[in-house]
Scaffold this motif. Structure first.
Motif, PDB file in Angstrom:
ATOM      1  N   PRO A 185       0.822  -1.218   0.000  1.00 32.55           N
ATOM      2  CA  PRO A 185       0.000   0.000   0.000  1.00 32.55           C
ATOM      3  C   PRO A 185       0.853   1.264   0.000  1.00 32.55           C
ATOM      4  O   PRO A 185       0.466   2.280  -0.564  1.00 32.55           O
ATOM      5  CB  PRO A 185      -0.810  -0.109   1.301  1.00 32.55           C
ATOM      6  N   GLN A 186       2.033   1.175   0.643  1.00 26.33           N
ATOM      7  CA  GLN A 186       2.913   2.369   0.675  1.00 26.33           C
ATOM      8  C   GLN A 186       3.387   2.758  -0.714  1.00 26.33           C
ATOM      9  O   GLN A 186       3.451   3.925  -1.063  1.00 26.33           O
ATOM     10  CB  GLN A 186       4.177   2.070   1.493  1.00 26.33           C
ATOM     11  N   ILE A 187       3.734   1.747  -1.525  1.00 26.47           N
ATOM     12  CA  ILE A 187       4.228   2.034  -2.877  1.00 26.47           C
ATOM     13  C   ILE A 187       3.076   2.571  -3.727  1.00 26.47           C
ATOM     14  O   ILE A 187       3.237   3.519  -4.485  1.00 26.47           O
ATOM     15  CB  ILE A 187       4.833   0.763  -3.532  1.00 26.47           C
ATOM     16  N   ILE A 188       1.869   1.980  -3.551  1.00 26.00           N
ATOM     17  CA  ILE A 188       0.700   2.448  -4.313  1.00 26.00           C
ATOM     18  C   ILE A 188       0.425   3.915  -3.968  1.00 26.00           C
ATOM     19  O   ILE A 188       0.189   4.741  -4.846  1.00 26.00           O
ATOM     20  CB  ILE A 188      -0.532   1.557  -4.036  1.00 26.00           C
ATOM     21  N   ARG A 189       0.482   4.243  -2.655  1.00 28.24           N
ATOM     22  CA  ARG A 189       0.249   5.641  -2.235  1.00 28.24           C
ATOM     23  C   ARG A 189       1.283   6.572  -2.861  1.00 28.24           C
ATOM     24  O   ARG A 189       0.952   7.660  -3.326  1.00 28.24           O
ATOM     25  CB  ARG A 189       0.308   5.743  -0.708  1.00 28.24           C
ATOM     26  N   LEU A 190       2.545   6.161  -2.857  1.00 28.00           N
ATOM     27  CA  LEU A 190       3.600   7.013  -3.438  1.00 28.00           C
ATOM     28  C   LEU A 190       3.319   7.269  -4.920  1.00 28.00           C
ATOM     29  O   LEU A 190       3.422   8.395  -5.396  1.00 28.00           O
ATOM     30  CB  LEU A 190       4.974   6.349  -3.277  1.00 28.00           C
ATOM     31  N   VAL A 191       2.944   6.202  -5.628  1.00 27.35           N
ATOM     32  CA  VAL A 191       2.677   6.347  -7.069  1.00 27.35           C
ATOM     33  C   VAL A 191       1.465   7.247  -7.284  1.00 27.35           C
ATOM     34  O   VAL A 191       1.494   8.169  -8.106  1.00 27.35           O
ATOM     35  CB  VAL A 191       2.493   4.965  -7.742  1.00 27.35           C
ATOM     36  N   ASP A 192       0.383   7.019  -6.485  1.00 26.70           N
ATOM     37  CA  ASP A 192      -0.824   7.850  -6.624  1.00 26.70           C
ATOM     38  C   ASP A 192      -0.515   9.325  -6.378  1.00 26.70           C
ATOM     39  O   ASP A 192      -1.108  10.200  -6.994  1.00 26.70           O
ATOM     40  CB  ASP A 192      -1.920   7.385  -5.646  1.00 26.70           C
ATOM     41  N   SER A 193       0.409   9.581  -5.459  1.00 28.83           N
ATOM     42  CA  SER A 193       0.692  10.985  -5.111  1.00 28.83           C
ATOM     43  C   SER A 193       1.721  11.617  -6.047  1.00 28.83           C
ATOM     44  O   SER A 193       2.030  12.790  -5.928  1.00 28.83           O
ATOM     45  CB  SER A 193       1.200  11.069  -3.671  1.00 28.83           C
ATOM     46  N   GLY A 194       2.276  10.822  -6.950  1.00 28.02           N
ATOM     47  CA  GLY A 194       3.274  11.373  -7.887  1.00 28.02           C
ATOM     48  C   GLY A 194       4.676  11.406  -7.312  1.00 28.02           C
ATOM     49  O   GLY A 194       5.597  11.935  -7.946  1.00 28.02           O
ATOM     50  N   ARG A 195       4.859  10.867  -6.103  1.00 31.91           N
ATOM     51  CA  ARG A 195       6.221  10.787  -5.523  1.00 31.91           C
ATOM     52  C   ARG A 195       6.872   9.518  -6.061  1.00 31.91           C
ATOM     53  O   ARG A 195       6.884   8.477  -5.412  1.00 31.91           O
ATOM     54  CB  ARG A 195       6.151  10.733  -3.995  1.00 31.91           C
ATOM     55  N   LEU A 196       7.413   9.600  -7.264  1.00 33.35           N
ATOM     56  CA  LEU A 196       7.886   8.394  -7.954  1.00 33.35           C
ATOM     57  C   LEU A 196       9.329   8.052  -7.643  1.00 33.35           C
ATOM     58  O   LEU A 196       9.855   7.054  -8.140  1.00 33.35           O
ATOM     59  CB  LEU A 196       7.707   8.567  -9.471  1.00 33.35           C
ATOM     60  N   GLY A 197       9.968   8.880  -6.822  1.00 36.21           N
ATOM     61  CA  GLY A 197      11.380   8.620  -6.495  1.00 36.21           C
ATOM     62  C   GLY A 197      12.239   9.789  -6.910  1.00 36.21           C
ATOM     63  O   GLY A 197      11.741  10.900  -7.132  1.00 36.21           O
ATOM     64  N   LYS A 198      13.528   9.517  -7.040  1.00 41.79           N
ATOM     65  CA  LYS A 198      14.491  10.585  -7.306  1.00 41.79           C
ATOM     66  C   LYS A 198      14.135  11.394  -8.557  1.00 41.79           C
ATOM     67  O   LYS A 198      14.314  12.602  -8.590  1.00 41.79           O
ATOM     68  CB  LYS A 198      15.890   9.951  -7.478  1.00 41.79           C
ATOM     69  N   LYS A 199      13.583  10.713  -9.566  1.00 44.24           N
ATOM     70  CA  LYS A 199      13.296  11.408 -10.828  1.00 44.24           C
ATOM     71  C   LYS A 199      12.240  12.500 -10.665  1.00 44.24           C
ATOM     72  O   LYS A 199      12.177  13.416 -11.481  1.00 44.24           O
ATOM     73  CB  LYS A 199      12.915  10.417 -11.929  1.00 44.24           C
ATOM     74  N   THR A 200      11.396  12.402  -9.621  1.00 45.39           N
ATOM     75  CA  THR A 200      10.400  13.459  -9.399  1.00 45.39           C
ATOM     76  C   THR A 200      10.778  14.328  -8.192  1.00 45.39           C
ATOM     77  O   THR A 200       9.974  15.147  -7.738  1.00 45.39           O
ATOM     78  CB  THR A 200       8.995  12.862  -9.166  1.00 45.39           C
ATOM     79  N   GLY A 201      11.956  14.125  -7.658  1.00 45.47           N
ATOM     80  CA  GLY A 201      12.425  14.951  -6.536  1.00 45.47           C
ATOM     81  C   GLY A 201      11.999  14.431  -5.166  1.00 45.47           C
ATOM     82  O   GLY A 201      12.398  14.980  -4.141  1.00 45.47           O
ATOM     83  N   ALA A 202      11.175  13.382  -5.133  1.00 48.55           N
ATOM     84  CA  ALA A 202      10.751  12.828  -3.841  1.00 48.55           C
ATOM     85  C   ALA A 202      10.211  11.413  -4.006  1.00 48.55           C
ATOM     86  O   ALA A 202       9.626  11.076  -5.034  1.00 48.55           O
ATOM     87  CB  ALA A 202       9.677  13.699  -3.214  1.00 48.55           C
ATOM     88  N   GLY A 203      10.445  10.609  -2.979  1.00 48.07           N
ATOM     89  CA  GLY A 203       9.911   9.245  -2.946  1.00 48.07           C
ATOM     90  C   GLY A 203       9.789   8.927  -1.468  1.00 48.07           C
ATOM     91  O   GLY A 203       9.112   9.645  -0.725  1.00 48.07           O
ATOM     92  N   PHE A 204      10.488   7.910  -0.990  1.00 49.42           N
ATOM     93  CA  PHE A 204      10.571   7.705   0.452  1.00 49.42           C
ATOM     94  C   PHE A 204      11.343   8.874   1.069  1.00 49.42           C
ATOM     95  O   PHE A 204      11.037   9.337   2.149  1.00 49.42           O
ATOM     96  CB  PHE A 204      11.293   6.390   0.767  1.00 49.42           C
ATOM     97  N   TYR A 205      12.351   9.346   0.347  1.00 49.28           N
ATOM     98  CA  TYR A 205      13.150  10.493   0.811  1.00 49.28           C
ATOM     99  C   TYR A 205      12.829  11.713  -0.049  1.00 49.28           C
ATOM    100  O   TYR A 205      12.307  11.592  -1.154  1.00 49.28           O
ATOM    101  CB  TYR A 205      14.649  10.160   0.701  1.00 49.28           C
ATOM    102  N   ASN A 206      13.201  12.884   0.494  1.00 49.52           N
ATOM    103  CA  ASN A 206      12.965  14.126  -0.227  1.00 49.52           C
ATOM    104  C   ASN A 206      14.285  14.617  -0.797  1.00 49.52           C
ATOM    105  O   ASN A 206      15.213  14.884  -0.038  1.00 49.52           O
ATOM    106  CB  ASN A 206      12.408  15.156   0.764  1.00 49.52           C
ATOM    107  N   TYR A 207      14.391  14.709  -2.111  1.00 45.80           N
ATOM    108  CA  TYR A 207      15.681  15.060  -2.727  1.00 45.80           C
ATOM    109  C   TYR A 207      15.800  16.548  -2.993  1.00 45.80           C
ATOM    110  O   TYR A 207      16.893  17.089  -2.950  1.00 45.80           O
ATOM    111  CB  TYR A 207      15.889  14.249  -4.012  1.00 45.80           C
ATOM    112  N   GLU A 208      14.671  17.217  -3.230  1.00 48.95           N
ATOM    113  CA  GLU A 208      14.743  18.659  -3.506  1.00 48.95           C
ATOM    114  C   GLU A 208      15.285  19.405  -2.305  1.00 48.95           C
ATOM    115  O   GLU A 208      15.969  20.412  -2.443  1.00 48.95           O
ATOM    116  CB  GLU A 208      13.355  19.198  -3.877  1.00 48.95           C
ATOM    117  N   GLU A 209      14.955  18.885  -1.115  1.00 52.08           N
ATOM    118  CA  GLU A 209      15.372  19.578   0.109  1.00 52.08           C
ATOM    119  C   GLU A 209      16.830  19.308   0.462  1.00 52.08           C
ATOM    120  O   GLU A 209      17.376  19.936   1.338  1.00 52.08           O
ATOM    121  CB  GLU A 209      14.478  19.125   1.265  1.00 52.08           C
ATOM    122  N   ARG A 210      17.455  18.309  -0.222  1.00 51.06           N
ATOM    123  CA  ARG A 210      18.826  17.966   0.157  1.00 51.06           C
ATOM    124  C   ARG A 210      19.840  18.909  -0.438  1.00 51.06           C
ATOM    125  O   ARG A 210      19.619  19.456  -1.493  1.00 51.06           O
ATOM    126  CB  ARG A 210      19.140  16.544  -0.282  1.00 51.06           C
TER     127      ARG A 210
END
Ligand SMILES: NC(=O)c1ccc[n+]([C@@H]2O[C@H](COP(=O)([O-])OP(=O)(O)OC[C@H]3O[C@@H](n4cnc5c(N)ncnc54)[C@H](O)[C@@H]3O)[C@@H](O)[C@H]2O)c1
Length: 285
Positions: free
Chosen positions: A260-285
């Motif tokens: 469910p966590q991965i489904i939520r991430l995909v639904d919210s558009g947090r696809l990972g590093k390529k979108t700037g956020a996934g489990f972690y936040n890359y834009e803020e780094r």
């Protein structure tokens, strides 16, 4: 004997697969749907080699020599004299089928045709070529980033000859890869291990046993992985991971039920590093 290698699809995987061969002295042809897109594949290769120069691993002269061995083309006919052609186009059966049918007609009789598919049956893909070619059709599953990762799964289809499997294994060793022979099952070897492991990691977080950051510490400091599994998932991207989960779930049932966590991430558009956020936040780094 494999001397000239063709790669169809100059995207994320294809450009780097072609680079692996060119780096080791093989004449290489890199094809995409247009000259312009194929050229972008070569630009990506140049960018990787520039990083290698900065790290002191190769010289400017090495870079020029490697790139001179790569011919980029929007014309599939340029594969005619290749000894091995690796397909790395989109993961859509009908697109791959059309590529294989054309390659089968264009390529010389002795040529081996391989697919870099992650999830489509190699035996089903082999059904797209003529009977005379079926012994020369095989799966070669490179890992991303292909210019760095050493593992290549070698997957014979039902009618692949032993000679073909051995020739492909030998050329992969020549380009400094670690080929592993696996049967033509859904997920092959790597994705079954990777997805089983990360789905369990997701369950640990969902059950509140530990945080994602602490799971990553377990991977790094307990299992000796170079990076945590959630950091790796952010790099491989959650939309792609979820697609593979769904394929594994369909094939093997409950043990690969998508998280469910991965489904939520995909639904919210947090696809990972390529979108700037996934489990972690890359834009803020
Ligand atoms: N991305 C990964 O981590 C990964 C890992 C292992 C295997 N794979 C597999 O490798 C293959 C390619 O994946 P990718 O991530 O490089 O995709 P991608 O979208 O980055 O690249 C695919 C390329 O194929 C080209 N293409 C489409 N139709 C074509 C045609 N008819 N002729 C020539 N080129 C065509 C596209 O223009 C594009 O440049 C897929 O089968 C995928 O499942 C991907």
């Amino acid at each position: 004997m494999i001397k000239k290698v063709g790669v169809v699809g100059a995207g994320m995987m294809g450009a780097e697969i072609a680079l692996c061969f060119a780096r080791e002295g093989y004449e290489t042809v890199l094809n995409d749907i247009s000259q312009e897109i194929a050229d972008r594949g070569k630009e990506k290769q140049a960018a990787i080699l520039d990083k290698n120069i900065k790290k002191g691993r190769i010289t400017e002269e090495d870079k020029t020599a490697i790139l001179n061995r790569v011919t980029v083309t929007g014309n599939l006919e340029d594969m005619a004299d290749c000894d091995l052609i690796i397909e790395a186009v989109l993961e859509v059966f009908d697109i791959k089928k059309s590529v294989f049918e054309k390659l089968d007609a264009i390529c010389k009789e002795s040529a081996i045709i391989a697919s870099n598919t992650s999830s489509i049956s190699i035996t089903k893909l082999a059904s797209t070529v003529r009977a005379e070619r079926k012994g020369k059709f095989i799966g070669t599953h490179f890992n991303s980033p292909a210019s760095v990762m050493k593992l290549v799964e070698v997957i014979p289809a039902l009618l692949t000859s032993e000679e073909t499997a051995e020739a492909v294994t030998a050329v992969l060793k020549e380009i400094q890869k670690e080929p592993v022979r696996v049967k033509d099952v859904v997920g092959f070897g790597l994705n079954r291990i990777f997805h089983a492991m990360y789905l369990e990691a997701c369950r640990l977080v969902e059950e509140g046993v530990c945080s994602a950051e602490d799971v990553d510490k377990i991977c790094k400091y307990g299992l000796g992985h170079p990076m945590g599994i959630f950091a790796l998932l952010d790099i491989t991207s959650h939309d792609l991971n979820l697609n593979v989960d769904r394929i594994l779930f369909k094939a093997y049932g409950e043990r690969f039920r998508p998280s469910p966590q991965i489904i939520r991430l995909v639904d919210s558009g947090r696809l990972g590093k390529k979108t700037g956020a996934g489990f972690y936040n890359y834009e803020e780094r």
